[in-house]
Design a protein around this motif. Sequence first.
Motif, PDB file in Angstrom:
ATOM      1  N   ILE A 167      39.743  37.903  46.821  1.00  0.00           N
ATOM      2  CA  ILE A 167      40.936  38.347  46.097  1.00  0.00           C
ATOM      3  C   ILE A 167      40.632  39.537  45.193  1.00  0.00           C
ATOM      4  O   ILE A 167      39.644  39.533  44.461  1.00  0.00           O
ATOM      5  N   SER A 168      41.492  40.543  45.270  1.00  0.00           N
ATOM      6  CA  SER A 168      41.365  41.696  44.371  1.00  0.00           C
ATOM      7  C   SER A 168      42.648  41.862  43.575  1.00  0.00           C
ATOM      8  O   SER A 168      43.743  41.666  44.111  1.00  0.00           O
ATOM      9  N   LEU A 169      42.486  42.237  42.309  1.00  0.00           N
ATOM     10  CA  LEU A 169      43.644  42.512  41.459  1.00  0.00           C
ATOM     11  C   LEU A 169      43.736  44.005  41.198  1.00  0.00           C
ATOM     12  O   LEU A 169      42.749  44.638  40.820  1.00  0.00           O
ATOM     13  N   PHE A 170      44.909  44.564  41.403  1.00  0.00           N
ATOM     14  CA  PHE A 170      45.195  45.936  41.003  1.00  0.00           C
ATOM     15  C   PHE A 170      46.198  45.832  39.870  1.00  0.00           C
ATOM     16  O   PHE A 170      47.305  45.332  40.057  1.00  0.00           O
ATOM     17  N   TYR A 171      45.795  46.279  38.694  1.00  0.00           N
ATOM     18  CA  TYR A 171      46.611  46.043  37.511  1.00  0.00           C
ATOM     19  C   TYR A 171      46.748  47.337  36.726  1.00  0.00           C
ATOM     20  O   TYR A 171      45.745  47.959  36.371  1.00  0.00           O
ATOM     21  N   GLY A 172      47.984  47.720  36.479  1.00  0.00           N
ATOM     22  CA  GLY A 172      48.217  48.965  35.756  1.00  0.00           C
ATOM     23  C   GLY A 172      49.208  48.800  34.627  1.00  0.00           C
ATOM     24  O   GLY A 172      50.021  47.874  34.614  1.00  0.00           O
ATOM     25  N   ALA A 173      49.117  49.718  33.671  1.00  0.00           N
ATOM     26  CA  ALA A 173      50.070  49.732  32.564  1.00  0.00           C
ATOM     27  C   ALA A 173      50.258  51.184  32.135  1.00  0.00           C
ATOM     28  O   ALA A 173      49.548  52.075  32.622  1.00  0.00           O
TER      29      ALA A 173
END
Lengths: 270, 307
Positions: free
Chosen positions: A139-145
Amino acid sequence: MPVFQVKAIIIENSQMARDIWRMKIYSPEITKAAYPGQFLMLRVRDELLPLLRRPFSFSTINVSEGIFSILYKVVGHGTRLMTKMLAGESVGVLAPLGRGFSKPPDGTKRVWLLAGGIGIAPFFALLEMLKRDSSKLEISLFYGAATGEELVDCRFFENNNCKVNLCTDDGTCGLHGLITDSVERACSLTILPDFFYSCGPTPMQSKVIEWAKCNGIRGQVSMETYMACGMGVCLGCSISKKFFTGNKNEETNYLRVCREGPVFSIGEEN
Amino acid sequence: MINLEVTLGPLKLPNPVMVASGTFGYGLEYSSLLDISKLGGIVVKGLSLKPRPGNPPPRIVETCAGLINSIGLENVGVEDFINKKLPLLLKRDVPVIVNILGNTVEEYAEVGNILSDAEGISALEINISCPNVKSGGIIFGTDPKQAYNVVSAVRKNTSLPLITKLTPNVTDIGMMAKVVVEAGTDIISAINTVSAMAVDINTRKPKLANVFGGLSGPAIKPIALKKVWDVVNTVDVPVIGIGGISSYEDALEFLLIGAQAIQVGTANFINPGTSIEIIEGIRSFLERNNIDDINKFIGSLELDTAK
């Protein structure tokens, strides 16, 4: 599926990042009935302002303790008031509501989680569910803000063997760019996922759906809209089916985010 | 024992508290949260001859103590309602009132006709007051001639008790009330939502895709009270008060000025149990004040000067 309308006790209400707060709430019956991707309607206070309940997705679901949490972004009057609430106070909760995430199809090896801003919220509970059901998933998380200060702590994901890829609109943390830029970049460097889950603002979801279709990847998106009732009655949260399928003939085929969603499947019939 | 039963012309209700059209679905959506058989009546979502998709989103926006909606009369159509929704609802032993709408006078009449043949419906409520669609709805509610045509056409097609729901978006609601009474309505319900809009100064766009919508909720209660007052004092038929009712005190205000029943709308979205709490609240109020019959309270407003 049971729905509970309760007054529940706040266990904790604390700031996690700039304008991002977490509220832990004690309610064994709701915690037991809820699953990742579902949401609740929170009555901020028993007065006329704000008038309506506010929808939030379940962020964590701890059945053994009877505690669930929400992660919320301070955007208006209701959420500003929420930051003033203290542990020990009670809050009105209507939950669990809507259709949540479902497991990836059998044979899935790689899963990507795409989170835009406060869209990170439901992925804590989702990751736990995915790990519980299949510890072998990669599992990979791509997280942006918008900016680094708005990113919440991702150690939970790292500790669960989930590779974290951060990005910010202003480049203050991680890759300089949007979630979809981060995803496109990863696509050119690594193997594509078999399945994805996405949660974030509607323009991001629109781009994610386009990306998924171009690459033939199936997945699920969790939508965010204004809601009045949360129970399929007011028809206020409807979204065109065309948003998910791209089919022009489905322009006026409206789906209720609160009932048919908030999680919708991409790449298969809804 | 306190009597809560009210008689609105040909329509007898176990108590004066109903739920308003568009705020309670087709009747069963909230049934897991409350005992709907305790309600005075359920007015189901407005039905047209064929299903209607409704307006594009965004369809709702919250304003100060209010909610603006432009749902656009989305509904499953009358046939689907009769075949799939009504049989389950009738098992609950609660008066079912069906709100009807159409694009043309003929469509209203046809929907009324079809529902008259369906067993178990207690009354029809003609919606000539939705502000959110171009054809139908509001056009019929603001033009006296059109209002007369719609109501008399439905009247010819049904022997069911007939309620006509009026819009506040007219100069003289009393005049509209007279017209629909002449056309044969048994009862008047008022008010539907107040025409309204909201805009965003940052995006410089309207907050609703339809640009404008109808305001409901506590914000409109004083407007509703005055409009109901105007209707009560103009015509002799029973009146159902609607508009921002969220508590038993609100409900009693409408009954005090002469409405014989009320409908709870937007408050259902916030607390689906509002109507049941209102019924209990009215009962306790009457008990505290030694009034044994709600009908003794209805219309008992005291005025210092002659009207």
